[in-house]
Structures are given as structure tokens and as C-alpha cells.
Write an enzyme that holds these catalytic residues in place. Structure first.
Site, PDB file in Angstrom:
ATOM      1  N   GLY A 107       0.791  -1.226   0.000  1.00 17.60           N
ATOM      2  CA  GLY A 107       0.000   0.000   0.000  1.00 17.60           C
ATOM      3  C   GLY A 107       0.822   1.274   0.000  1.00 17.60           C
ATOM      4  O   GLY A 107       0.277   2.361   0.144  1.00 17.60           O
ATOM      5  N   ASP A 151      -0.777   7.376  -7.773  1.00 16.29           N
ATOM      6  CA  ASP A 151       0.471   6.809  -7.245  1.00 16.29           C
ATOM      7  C   ASP A 151       1.667   7.324  -8.028  1.00 16.29           C
ATOM      8  O   ASP A 151       2.659   7.792  -7.459  1.00 16.29           O
ATOM      9  CB  ASP A 151       0.446   5.282  -7.319  1.00 16.29           C
ATOM     10  N   TYR A 200     -10.763  -4.344  -7.224  1.00 10.60           N
ATOM     11  CA  TYR A 200     -10.498  -2.953  -7.626  1.00 10.60           C
ATOM     12  C   TYR A 200     -11.251  -2.590  -8.907  1.00 10.60           C
ATOM     13  O   TYR A 200     -11.950  -1.565  -8.978  1.00 10.60           O
ATOM     14  CB  TYR A 200      -8.993  -2.765  -7.818  1.00 10.60           C
TER      15      TYR A 200
HETATM   16  C1  GLA Z   1      -4.302   2.150  -6.081  1.00  8.35           C
HETATM   17  C2  GLA Z   1      -4.295   2.773  -7.477  1.00  8.35           C
HETATM   18  C3  GLA Z   1      -4.541   4.272  -7.413  1.00  8.35           C
HETATM   19  C4  GLA Z   1      -5.761   4.607  -6.556  1.00  8.35           C
HETATM   20  C5  GLA Z   1      -5.713   3.859  -5.228  1.00  8.35           C
HETATM   21  C6  GLA Z   1      -6.987   4.035  -4.426  1.00  8.35           C
HETATM   22  O1  GLA Z   1      -3.217   2.599  -5.332  1.00  8.35           O
HETATM   23  O2  GLA Z   1      -3.077   2.520  -8.135  1.00  8.35           O
HETATM   24  O3  GLA Z   1      -4.654   4.803  -8.713  1.00  8.35           O
HETATM   25  O4  GLA Z   1      -6.934   4.343  -7.256  1.00  8.35           O
HETATM   26  O5  GLA Z   1      -5.504   2.466  -5.410  1.00  8.35           O
HETATM   27  O6  GLA Z   1      -7.121   5.369  -4.075  1.00  8.35           O
END
Ligand code: GLA
Length: 346
Positions: A107, A151, A200
């Protein structure tokens, strides 16, 4: 010729599952990250390939250039550098090493960090937004996960001492100073999540289905969202809408050094991710509950995609917690040579 690049990881302070819906996010680059070092041998007669060894991950990655399909590379961690080489259309390879002090799959964007450092070694443009867009495409190509830009952009655009308020619709980045009185910590749940195997993509599809009815979720009216008939779409839309409001309120609270308010917003965000977006786990919920009971802790929430990974905590500066202290740090950079050279690869 040796080329070396460092790319930080990131922690998202607030604003999850909003980026791919054109909403607001507030991540910050952290002091931990990934270094990729490559040796280019211009006179090598062997077929062009990228060869990478990692200090943390098993196996040797060998990717022939040009890369046709990064999604089948083994070991799996090689898909990220291969995705970058595919998007760049690289034809000149290197022998390299990867070293990282980020929890893998935890994460803190270890994959975006690896993508960005590899891209810099492969001679990618150093402009933060261009580099982030390219690496986001690489991630989608390599993993099939329809991620947003957060990210990669947090990793490329990080500013020391600041979090980044990003409007994902316009891709505008506004640095927000993190006051000295605010310290952030991360706690790794140890539940490594594999985004491709998680829900996701399903969450994104549901949010898009809601937006097809009520319009862009960050600006949809709460009345329109309340009128959605399907309870799942209603809950997904409510999360995105309210989370975007929380991001702006949090940025204001941080700027005003109102850490009690900032902490409340983090807890509200966690509850919304848990109840409306359903991306938390019982372990993450228990960690958040335990952490917010500690004296001097203002707030806690899961950070990133959820389904495992890390919890981020906002605490008073004199509190020492059992997690890892994360400091707002600068974005990705070439380490050696320190300035962009004529790319060996393009
Ligand atoms: C992952 C994805 C991001 C975002 C997060 C949730 O990290 O890569 O683009 O969507 O989940 O906020």
C-alpha cells in the site's frame, strides 16, 4: 555507462478511490523508495535485453527488447519494468539492480516506485506529469489493473515537507505544507494485496455506472446520489462524492494546523471506505480502532486501494508509535548522472 535513479514510495493521507473518477487526492512522497541502477554496454553484441536482479524479490528478470507483452513476464515483479520498456518502446537494454526499502505490495506504491525509477534509467522524460502518465500506462499494460494517476504522480511530483493536493480531472498538483506538529506513521497489516486479483476493477466499474446516471461523481449533488435506485451504486457514489469533500477539508485543516479536525476526517474516510466502498478488511478496521485509542493520535485510516496493505496514522510529534514514521519527501530523480543525459535508449 552507469545510470541510477531513485523513486520514493507514497502514502495517501486522504482521498482513496477518487482518482480514477476525476476526484481529489492528497498523497505525499515518503523517504523510502526504490533505486534502480543500470549498466549500459554500448558495444554489447548480444540481443537487446533488460536484465534485473532485486535485493528483496526473487528471481532474475530478463526482458527481450522491444517488449511485446509485459503481462506474461516472470518473475511477476518484472512486469513493471517490462511495462515501462514497452510503453517507451525501448530497444537498448541494460544489466541492472533494484533495491528497495518499501513494504512490497503493502500500500505504499512499491510498484509505481519501481516503474518510475526504471523509466528514468531507460531515459524517459523527467517532467513529473509526463513521467507519471507514462508509468501509469505501463502499470495498466503490465497488470491489467485500471488504476488512476495518483500513485505515479505522487512519486514523480513529490515536494519535500509537503503533501500534494491533486485534482485528478485536470492533473493539477498543489503542494500543501505539512506542519511540524503533524507526524504521520504507517502500519503494515501484513495482508499483501494483489490488485489484479482484488475487486479494484469491479469498484471502478460500479462507480462509473453511477456516474453514467448522475454525472461526474466529485460534483454530483447528494440528492441525485440519494435517488440512485441500486443500493450498491448509491453507496459507491456517496463514497466518491463525500471523500472528495473530505480531501479539500483535510487540506484546509492541515494548512490551519487543526489536527483534531484532520484526524476526524481521516476516521470518516476510513468508515466510508469500509461501509460505502467496502474495500477494508476486519484486520484494517481493528488496527484503526486500536490506533485511534492511543493518546496523542488524532486519526487513522486505511491508505491506498485497501483489501489489505497499510494504515496511515496522524499523531502529535512527541508520540512514538510502533509503526514506521513517514516524512514528506521529494519526488523521483536521477542520482547518477544527476542531470538528464542524451538518453542511451531513445
Ligand atoms: C491504487 C491505485 C490508485 C488509486 C488507489 C486508491 O493505489 O493505483 O490509482 O486508485 O488504489 O485510491
Amino acid at each position: 555507462m552507469t545510470v541510477s535513479a531513485f523513486a520514493p514510495g507514497r502514502v495517501n493521507l486522504i482521498g482513496d478511490h477518487t482518482d480514477y473518477m476525476g476526484g481529489a487526492v492528497l498523497p505525499m512522497a515518503v523517504q523510502m523508495g526504490t533505486t534502480v541502477t543500470g549498466e549500459y554496454r554500448a558495444d554489447d553484441p548480444a540481443p537487446a535485453r533488460v536484465v534485473l536482479r532485486s535485493d528483496r524479490l526473487d528471481g532474475i528478470v530478463e526482458v527481450d527488447l522491444p517488449v511485446l507483452d509485459p503481462s506474461v513476464i516472470r518473475p511477476r515483479w518484472g512486469r513493471y519494468p517490462a511495462g515501462v520498456a514497452a510503453v517507451l518502446g525501448s530497444t537498448v537494454g541494460f544489466d541492472g539492480t533494484v533495491s528497495s526499502d518499501l513494504p512490497i505490495g503493502g500500500g505504499l506504491s512499491s510498484s509505481a516506485s519501481l516503474e518510475v525509477a526504471t523509466a528514468l534509467v531507460l531515459g524517459a522524460p523527467t517532467d513529473a506529469l509526463e513521467l507519471a502518465r507514462l508509468c501509469r500506462r505501463a502499470e495498466v499494460t503490465a497488470t491489467g489493473v485500471p488504476c488512476g494517476i495518483m500513485d505515479q504522480l505522487a512519486v514523480t511530483a513529490g515536494v519535500e515537507g509537503h503533501a500534494l493536493l491533486i485534482d485528478c480531472a485536470t492533473e493539477d498538483v498543489t503542494p500543501v505544507r505539512v506542519p511540524d506538529a503533524a507526524t504521520f506513521w504507517v502500519f503494515d497489516s501484513g495482508q499483501a494485496r494483489e490488485l489484479a486479483g482484488s475487486s479494484y476493477a469491479e469498484r471502478r466499474t460500479q462507480a462509473e455506472a453511477a456516474a453514467a446516471i448522475v454525472g461526474p461523481l466529485p460534483h454530483a449533488s447528494m440528492a441525485a446520489i440519494a435517488s440512485l435506485v441500486d443500493p450498491v451504486l448509491r453507496a459507491r457514489a456517496r463514497h466518491v462524492r463525500t471523500e472528495c469533500d473530505r480531501v479539500h477539508a483535510f487540506a484546509a485543516a492541515l494548512s490551519a494546523c487543526d489536527l483534531v479536525r484532520a484526524g476526524e476526517l481521516m476516521l470518516d474516510s476510513h468508515r466510508s471506505l469500509r461501509d460505502d466502498y467496502e474495500v477494508s478488511t476486519p484486520l484494517l478496521d481493528a488496527m484503526v480502532e486500536d490506533l485511534v485509542r492511543i493518546r496523542g493520535v488524532h486519526g487513522a485510516r486505511l491508505t491506498g486501494a485497501g483489501f489489505g496493505g497499510c494504515v496511515v496514522v496522524l499523531a502529535e510529534p512527541d508520540v512514538t508509535l510502533a509503526g514506521t514514521r513517514v516524512q514528506p519527501s521529494a519526488g523521483a530523480r536521477l542520482v547518477d548522472p544527476p542531470n538528464p543525459q542524451p538518453p542511451p535508449n531513445l
